[in-house]
Design an enzyme around this catalytic site. Structure first.
Site, PDB file in Angstrom:
ATOM      1  N   GLY A   1       0.778  -1.241   0.000  1.00 30.79           N
ATOM      2  CA  GLY A   1       0.000   0.000   0.000  1.00 30.79           C
ATOM      3  C   GLY A   1       0.807   1.287   0.000  1.00 30.79           C
ATOM      4  O   GLY A   1       0.425   2.276  -0.621  1.00 30.79           O
TER       5      GLY A   1
ATOM      6  N   ASP B   1       1.353   3.857   4.687  1.00 30.12           N
ATOM      7  CA  ASP B   1       0.158   4.408   4.062  1.00 30.12           C
ATOM      8  C   ASP B   1      -0.838   4.900   5.116  1.00 30.12           C
ATOM      9  O   ASP B   1      -1.297   6.030   5.070  1.00 30.12           O
ATOM     10  CB  ASP B   1      -0.504   3.379   3.119  1.00 30.12           C
ATOM     11  CG  ASP B   1      -0.660   1.991   3.738  1.00 30.12           C
ATOM     12  OD1 ASP B   1      -0.335   1.797   4.930  1.00 30.12           O
ATOM     13  OD2 ASP B   1      -1.110   1.069   3.022  1.00 30.12           O
TER      14      ASP B   1
ATOM     15  N   ASP C   1      -3.676   2.535  11.623  1.00 31.06           N
ATOM     16  CA  ASP C   1      -5.037   2.311  12.126  1.00 31.06           C
ATOM     17  C   ASP C   1      -4.936   1.921  13.598  1.00 31.06           C
ATOM     18  O   ASP C   1      -4.806   2.778  14.463  1.00 31.06           O
ATOM     19  CB  ASP C   1      -5.665   1.224  11.249  1.00 31.06           C
ATOM     20  CG  ASP C   1      -7.145   1.008  11.529  1.00 31.06           C
ATOM     21  OD1 ASP C   1      -7.888   1.993  11.583  1.00 31.06           O
ATOM     22  OD2 ASP C   1      -7.552  -0.154  11.701  1.00 31.06           O
TER      23      ASP C   1
ATOM     24  N   ASP D   1      -6.053  -0.579  -0.700  1.00 30.05           N
ATOM     25  CA  ASP D   1      -6.869  -1.495  -1.483  1.00 30.05           C
ATOM     26  C   ASP D   1      -8.032  -2.057  -0.688  1.00 30.05           C
ATOM     27  O   ASP D   1      -8.052  -2.039   0.541  1.00 30.05           O
ATOM     28  CB  ASP D   1      -6.018  -2.676  -1.970  1.00 30.05           C
ATOM     29  CG  ASP D   1      -5.722  -3.674  -0.843  1.00 30.05           C
ATOM     30  OD1 ASP D   1      -5.121  -3.242   0.165  1.00 30.05           O
ATOM     31  OD2 ASP D   1      -6.120  -4.849  -0.951  1.00 30.05           O
TER      32      ASP D   1
ATOM     33  N   ARG E   1      -6.221   0.375  -5.703  1.00 26.06           N
ATOM     34  CA  ARG E   1      -4.940   1.010  -5.355  1.00 26.06           C
ATOM     35  C   ARG E   1      -4.610   2.135  -6.326  1.00 26.06           C
ATOM     36  O   ARG E   1      -3.965   3.119  -5.962  1.00 26.06           O
ATOM     37  CB  ARG E   1      -3.796  -0.017  -5.416  1.00 26.06           C
ATOM     38  CG  ARG E   1      -3.852  -1.101  -4.370  1.00 26.06           C
ATOM     39  CD  ARG E   1      -2.528  -1.868  -4.352  1.00 26.06           C
ATOM     40  NE  ARG E   1      -2.620  -3.149  -3.669  1.00 26.06           N
ATOM     41  CZ  ARG E   1      -2.499  -3.319  -2.353  1.00 26.06           C
ATOM     42  NH1 ARG E   1      -2.307  -2.277  -1.570  1.00 26.06           N
ATOM     43  NH2 ARG E   1      -2.587  -4.518  -1.820  1.00 26.06           N
TER      44      ARG E   1
HETATM   45  P1  IMP Z   1      -2.995  -1.353  11.748  1.00 30.01           P
HETATM   46  O1  IMP Z   1      -2.034  -2.438  12.113  1.00 30.01           O
HETATM   47  O2  IMP Z   1      -4.349  -1.610  12.311  1.00 30.01           O
HETATM   48  O3  IMP Z   1      -2.491   0.032  12.090  1.00 30.01           O
HETATM   49  O4  IMP Z   1      -3.249  -1.475  10.201  1.00 30.01           O
HETATM   50  C1  IMP Z   1      -2.506  -0.811   9.259  1.00 30.01           C
HETATM   51  C2  IMP Z   1      -2.663  -1.465   7.896  1.00 30.01           C
HETATM   52  O5  IMP Z   1      -3.997  -1.935   7.671  1.00 30.01           O
HETATM   53  C3  IMP Z   1      -2.386  -0.466   6.813  1.00 30.01           C
HETATM   54  O6  IMP Z   1      -1.016  -0.423   6.475  1.00 30.01           O
HETATM   55  C4  IMP Z   1      -3.268  -0.960   5.677  1.00 30.01           C
HETATM   56  O7  IMP Z   1      -2.574  -1.943   4.935  1.00 30.01           O
HETATM   57  C5  IMP Z   1      -4.435  -1.611   6.377  1.00 30.01           C
HETATM   58  N1  IMP Z   1      -5.574  -0.670   6.499  1.00 30.01           N
HETATM   59  C6  IMP Z   1      -6.000  -0.040   7.611  1.00 30.01           C
HETATM   60  N2  IMP Z   1      -7.056   0.753   7.361  1.00 30.01           N
HETATM   61  C7  IMP Z   1      -7.301   0.627   6.041  1.00 30.01           C
HETATM   62  C8  IMP Z   1      -8.294   1.226   5.154  1.00 30.01           C
HETATM   63  O8  IMP Z   1      -9.148   2.057   5.526  1.00 30.01           O
HETATM   64  N3  IMP Z   1      -8.222   0.839   3.863  1.00 30.01           N
HETATM   65  C9  IMP Z   1      -7.291  -0.043   3.390  1.00 30.01           C
HETATM   66  N4  IMP Z   1      -6.355  -0.596   4.173  1.00 30.01           N
HETATM   67  C10 IMP Z   1      -6.359  -0.282   5.486  1.00 30.01           C
HETATM   68 MG    MG Z   2       0.028  -1.324   4.956  1.00 31.03          MG
END
Ligand code: IMP
Ligand code: MG
Length: 187
Positions: free
Chosen positions: A51, A107, A110, A166, A172
């Protein structure tokens, strides 16, 4: 509306969250800031496949000082939406980052669980410094508190696609960040 195209991505977008022009302007600001902050340090920009690659490619061109790029791949989630917080390195760095100034380019942050795992993995190699630049930050869902040195935009708690993000490997290549329609997520 029938656009005559077999596949019209824009049709699946409920709302544009960050426009192409806003992305361009912010990425160039971030690049200028990084160029100033890392002057004389020849940093390594480390990006997570897949991403963040779109953001990285534009950011790198906005950073006017010498720097290296490297990539790693983490498998943390299934092929759909959402996160489970279990991570595994599936492709590691090529460069030796020991003693180097490392800037992780992401990218979206979250829950922060992926990034926390990644930072621990990179810290073990003893870089001279380790900082994070994320295009998007969704603080409302954060579980792991993390220091983010550079943030492009704060975004709401809705599933986003485009500019590298994505849904099931699609969208993407949208030039903007958009919110996916509910009916598409449920498909
Ligand atoms: P985390 O570990 O929960 O912080 O997730 C981060 C990863 O989840 C990012 O690098 C993205 O690959 C994916 N991700 C989180 N939110 C989204 C979204 O709204 N759309 C697409 N991918 C997401
Ligand atoms: Mg990612």
């Amino acid at each position: 509306m029938d656009t005559g195209k077999d596949w019209d991505m824009d049709r699946d977008i409920a709302e544009i969250i960050v426009s192409e022009a806003e992305l361009r302007a912010r990425v160039s600001e971030l690049g200028e800031g990084i160029g100033r902050d890392y002057e004389g340090k020849e940093p390594v920009l480390v990006s997570v496949l897949k991403g963040a690659v779109y953001f990285l490619a534009d950011l790198s061109r906005a950073v006017s000082i010498p720097h290296a790029l490297d990539f790693l791949a983490i498998s943390s989630y299934g092929p759909g939406a959402g996160s489970v917080g279990v991570a595994r390195i599936v492709k590691d760095l090529d460069l030796d980052i020991g003693g180097r100034h490392v800037l992780v380019v992401e990218d979206i942050i979250d829950t922060g669980l992926t990034l926390r795992y990644l930072l621990r993995h990179l810290e073990a190699r003893q870089p001279a410094s380790l900082e994070v630049c994320t295009l998007l930050d969704r603080p409302s869902r954060r579980i792991a508190a993390l220091p983010l040195r550079y943030v492009g935009f704060e975004v709401p708690d809705a599933f986003l696609v485009g500019y590298g993000l994505d849904f099931r490997e699609r969208y993407r290549n949208l030039p903007y960040i958009g919110m996916l329609k509910d009916r598409v997520l449920r498909r």
